[in-house]
Design a protein around this motif. Structure first.
Motif, PDB file in Angstrom:
ATOM      1  N   VAL A  65     114.433  64.047  23.422  1.00 46.44           N
ATOM      2  CA  VAL A  65     115.798  64.132  22.927  1.00 46.44           C
ATOM      3  C   VAL A  65     116.076  62.956  21.995  1.00 46.44           C
ATOM      4  N   GLY A  66     116.680  63.244  20.846  1.00 45.61           N
ATOM      5  CA  GLY A  66     116.937  62.239  19.831  1.00 45.61           C
ATOM      6  C   GLY A  66     115.936  62.253  18.699  1.00 45.61           C
ATOM      7  N   GLN A  67     114.770  62.853  18.914  1.00 45.26           N
ATOM      8  CA  GLN A  67     113.768  62.952  17.859  1.00 45.26           C
ATOM      9  C   GLN A  67     114.017  64.182  16.993  1.00 45.26           C
ATOM     10  N   ARG A  68     113.410  64.183  15.795  1.00 45.23           N
ATOM     11  CA  ARG A  68     113.519  65.316  14.885  1.00 45.23           C
ATOM     12  C   ARG A  68     112.216  66.097  14.911  1.00 45.23           C
ATOM     13  N   ALA A  69     112.352  67.407  15.011  1.00 47.04           N
ATOM     14  CA  ALA A  69     111.186  68.291  14.944  1.00 47.04           C
ATOM     15  C   ALA A  69     111.072  68.812  13.515  1.00 47.04           C
ATOM     16  N   VAL A  70     109.937  68.578  12.896  1.00 47.91           N
ATOM     17  CA  VAL A  70     109.718  68.968  11.506  1.00 47.91           C
ATOM     18  C   VAL A  70     108.931  70.278  11.480  1.00 47.91           C
ATOM     19  N   GLY A  71     109.385  71.199  10.635  1.00 49.23           N
ATOM     20  CA  GLY A  71     108.718  72.491  10.515  1.00 49.23           C
ATOM     21  C   GLY A  71     108.544  72.895   9.065  1.00 49.23           C
ATOM     22  N   ARG A  72     107.786  73.969   8.886  1.00 54.71           N
ATOM     23  CA  ARG A  72     107.482  74.442   7.534  1.00 54.71           C
ATOM     24  C   ARG A  72     107.490  75.960   7.519  1.00 54.71           C
ATOM     25  N   ILE A  73     108.079  76.515   6.474  1.00 53.92           N
ATOM     26  CA  ILE A  73     108.029  77.950   6.217  1.00 53.92           C
ATOM     27  C   ILE A  73     107.248  78.166   4.930  1.00 53.92           C
ATOM     28  N   ALA A  74     106.185  78.943   5.002  1.00 55.90           N
ATOM     29  CA  ALA A  74     105.367  79.255   3.830  1.00 55.90           C
ATOM     30  C   ALA A  74     105.401  80.765   3.598  1.00 55.90           C
ATOM     31  N   VAL A 109     112.887  70.437  24.058  1.00 52.07           N
ATOM     32  CA  VAL A 109     113.494  69.115  23.873  1.00 52.07           C
ATOM     33  C   VAL A 109     113.550  68.459  25.249  1.00 52.07           C
ATOM     34  N   HIS A 110     112.602  67.553  25.502  1.00 50.41           N
ATOM     35  CA  HIS A 110     112.508  66.914  26.806  1.00 50.41           C
ATOM     36  C   HIS A 110     113.606  65.875  26.983  1.00 50.41           C
ATOM     37  N   PRO A 111     114.044  65.659  28.216  1.00 52.33           N
ATOM     38  CA  PRO A 111     115.067  64.630  28.452  1.00 52.33           C
ATOM     39  C   PRO A 111     114.482  63.237  28.273  1.00 52.33           C
ATOM     40  N   GLU A 112     115.361  62.281  28.108  1.00 50.93           N
ATOM     41  CA  GLU A 112     114.917  60.887  28.049  1.00 50.93           C
ATOM     42  C   GLU A 112     114.465  60.452  29.439  1.00 50.93           C
ATOM     43  N   THR A 153     115.917  62.295  37.660  1.00 51.71           N
ATOM     44  CA  THR A 153     114.964  63.134  38.395  1.00 51.71           C
ATOM     45  C   THR A 153     113.642  63.230  37.657  1.00 51.71           C
ATOM     46  N   ALA A 154     113.710  63.466  36.353  1.00 55.30           N
ATOM     47  CA  ALA A 154     112.482  63.585  35.563  1.00 55.30           C
ATOM     48  C   ALA A 154     111.695  62.280  35.569  1.00 55.30           C
ATOM     49  N   SER A 155     112.373  61.147  35.497  1.00 51.40           N
ATOM     50  CA  SER A 155     111.689  59.854  35.477  1.00 51.40           C
ATOM     51  C   SER A 155     110.914  59.614  36.768  1.00 51.40           C
ATOM     52  N   ILE A 156     111.557  59.874  37.904  1.00 49.42           N
ATOM     53  CA  ILE A 156     110.890  59.644  39.186  1.00 49.42           C
ATOM     54  C   ILE A 156     109.722  60.608  39.367  1.00 49.42           C
ATOM     55  N   ALA A 157     109.930  61.873  39.015  1.00 55.45           N
ATOM     56  CA  ALA A 157     108.870  62.865  39.195  1.00 55.45           C
ATOM     57  C   ALA A 157     107.678  62.589  38.293  1.00 55.45           C
ATOM     58  N   VAL A 158     107.938  62.232  37.030  1.00 60.91           N
ATOM     59  CA  VAL A 158     106.842  61.943  36.107  1.00 60.91           C
ATOM     60  C   VAL A 158     106.053  60.716  36.578  1.00 60.91           C
ATOM     61  N   GLN A 159     106.758  59.687  37.078  1.00 61.73           N
ATOM     62  CA  GLN A 159     106.053  58.505  37.564  1.00 61.73           C
ATOM     63  C   GLN A 159     105.195  58.844  38.772  1.00 61.73           C
ATOM     64  N   ALA A 160     105.711  59.700  39.662  1.00 65.65           N
ATOM     65  CA  ALA A 160     104.930  60.098  40.831  1.00 65.65           C
ATOM     66  C   ALA A 160     103.665  60.847  40.416  1.00 65.65           C
ATOM     67  N   LEU A 161     103.778  61.717  39.426  1.00 64.95           N
ATOM     68  CA  LEU A 161     102.604  62.460  38.960  1.00 64.95           C
ATOM     69  C   LEU A 161     101.602  61.530  38.298  1.00 64.95           C
ATOM     70  N   ARG A 162     102.072  60.576  37.520  1.00 71.21           N
ATOM     71  CA  ARG A 162     101.154  59.640  36.869  1.00 71.21           C
ATOM     72  C   ARG A 162     100.449  58.740  37.880  1.00 71.21           C
ATOM     73  N   ASP A 163     101.127  58.462  38.998  1.00 71.97           N
ATOM     74  CA  ASP A 163     100.505  57.669  40.060  1.00 71.97           C
ATOM     75  C   ASP A 163      99.683  58.529  41.002  1.00 71.97           C
TER      76      ASP A 163
END
Length: 427
Positions: A112-121, A201-204, A297-307
């Motif tokens: 969240v807060g980042q820009r997603a860049v795309g292209r149409i050809a 768009v993932h949460p911070e 919630t996402a922060s705690i869960a992601v840290q648990a998975l990484r550990d």
């Protein structure tokens, strides 16, 4: 090959844009890929003649007929002009377009807060020059229009766009449609050339590192009240009985008492963290407080998975995927709060039913439930399971209160989460 350079532009997502698969999307074709052979994936289900077009046709016929009947030249001329405008719209809408259209995103997952860049050809796959047209790109509940110039045989045109993200969610980008018709919008013919692409768009999140190790500890396991004859946590000595493992005989005590004594242990188990998140809007003071709870919630869960700790996350309609941090964040991005979902009063019972072997139960709620309500709701958590209530209160301060049944932790911001968890460990 003739090539027309891209023009970069920001595309607004539209208020409240959220996930949703395209119901008309064909199965078996990768999202965003062009249809084979330069043929459209499908025709738009909308009628080519707009409401304004039908009104123009009816009014033109009425004015022309009335003017001719009564010999009123001005009225008849106005009717003929309206009918001519409708006819021009029909002429501009007919014809066959043969394009090869590609929709590419630089990445289908952003924070969240980042820009997603795309292209149409868009490439002309026919042997004749195609008239100018318009390309329509839906983005969430918004849309962007790109002007497509006249393209000769084999010519290609590119447009580069950026999708700003300010809220967590899953944004449906596409499908790309070509639009042919008159500038007024009386008659428009749409052809869909690609499938939609889901932009997650993932949460911070906040890296916890060692801050969460106290709550999610499992270096030596967590002792239970179950007594066993072989484990890591020493409990007491008892008399030797036939069949006991001689390795557990306590020889010094046996020599002093004159009879064999063996060690007895408390069962230990590997920490299994159960995270339960309330997604009922009534449990939160506002939408930002709910988003804070989701990020916590996402922060705690992601840290648990990484550990490499075992974790179960309950939110929304059920369990979220915890086989990898990316899949977990994808599911978190797709969470849709609703009044009919489980609230703070239901979380403890939900954990007791879904994760009966949990060693740590973390309930994430907002500032609306009272401390008494939270303590009453956690009575259903089995004895021996550590219960932690994380109260996301953006107007409060970091605070920890604990008793025998519940540790209550207040978190005013995501940046305060590591400090709050450290204080919860000490309490």
């Amino acid at each position: 090959m003739e090539h027309v350079g891209p023009g970069v532009r920001d595309v607004r997502v539209g208020a409240g844009a959220r996930a949703g698969a395209d119901p008309d999307g064909p199965a078996g074709r990768p999202a965003g890929r062009p249809a084979p052979g330069g043929h459209p994936v499908s025709r738009d289900g909308a009628r080519p003649v707009s409401t304004l077009g039908w009104l123009t046709l009816a009014l033109g016929a009425a004015l022309g007929g009335t003017g001719w009947w009564f010999g009123w030249v001005e009225l008849a001329s106005a009717g003929v002009a309206l009918l001519a405008a409708f006819g021009v719209g029909l002429v501009l809408a007919v014809g066959r377009s043969t394009y090869a259209v590609e929709l590419d995103l630089s990445g289908d997952r952003v924070r969240v807060g980042q820009r997603a860049v795309g292209r149409i050809a868009v490439r002309n796959t026919s042997r004749r020059r195609l008239l100018p047209a318009q390309v329509e790109l839906p983005v969430g509940r918004g849309a962007a229009d790109f002007d497509l110039p006249s393209l000769g045989p084999g010519a290609e045109h590119e447009d580069v766009f950026a999708v700003p993200t300010s809220r967590r969610g899953v944004v449906v980008v596409g499908p790309v449609r070509s639009v042919r018709g008159d500038p007024i919008g009386l008659v428009r013919r749409r052809l869909r050339w690609t499938d939609p692409v889901d932009l997650y768009v993932h949460p911070e999140t906040m890296p916890l590192d060692g801050a969460g190790s106290g709550v999610l500890r499992d270096l030596e396991g967590q002792a239970t009240r179950t007594i066993s004859d072989s484990d890591m946590s020493f409990h007491a000595l008892r008399d030797y009985v036939a069949g006991d493992d001689r390795r557990h005989i306590h020889w010094r005590t046996s020599a002093r008492l004159g009879e064999l004594m063996v060690r007895q242990f408390e069962d230990t188990r590997r920490t299994h963290t159960a995270l339960a998140l309330s997604t009922r809007p009534g449990d939160y003071a506002d939408a930002d407080e709910l988003e804070l709870a989701i990020s916590v919630t996402a922060s705690i869960a992601v840290q648990a998975l990484r550990d490499e700790r075992e974790v179960t996350v309950l939110a929304g309609e059920g369990r979220l995927r915890t086989d990898s941090p990316v899949r977990l964040l994808d599911d978190v991005a797709a969470l849709e709060p609703a009044d009919a979902q489980r609230g703070s009063a239901d979380l403890a019972g939900w954990v007791a039913r879904q994760v009966p072997h949990a060693s740590v139960a973390i309930l994430v709620v907002g500032s609306t439930p009272t401390e008494a309500e939270l303590r009453a709701s956690t009575r259903v958590i089995p004895a021996g399971v550590r219960a932690v209530a994380l109260v996301c209160d953006r107007r409060g301060e970091v605070g920890v209160r604990t008793d025998d049944s519940l540790t209550l932790v207040r978190v005013p911001s995501l940046a305060d989460l590591p400090r709050a968890l450290r204080r919860a460990v000490v309490a």
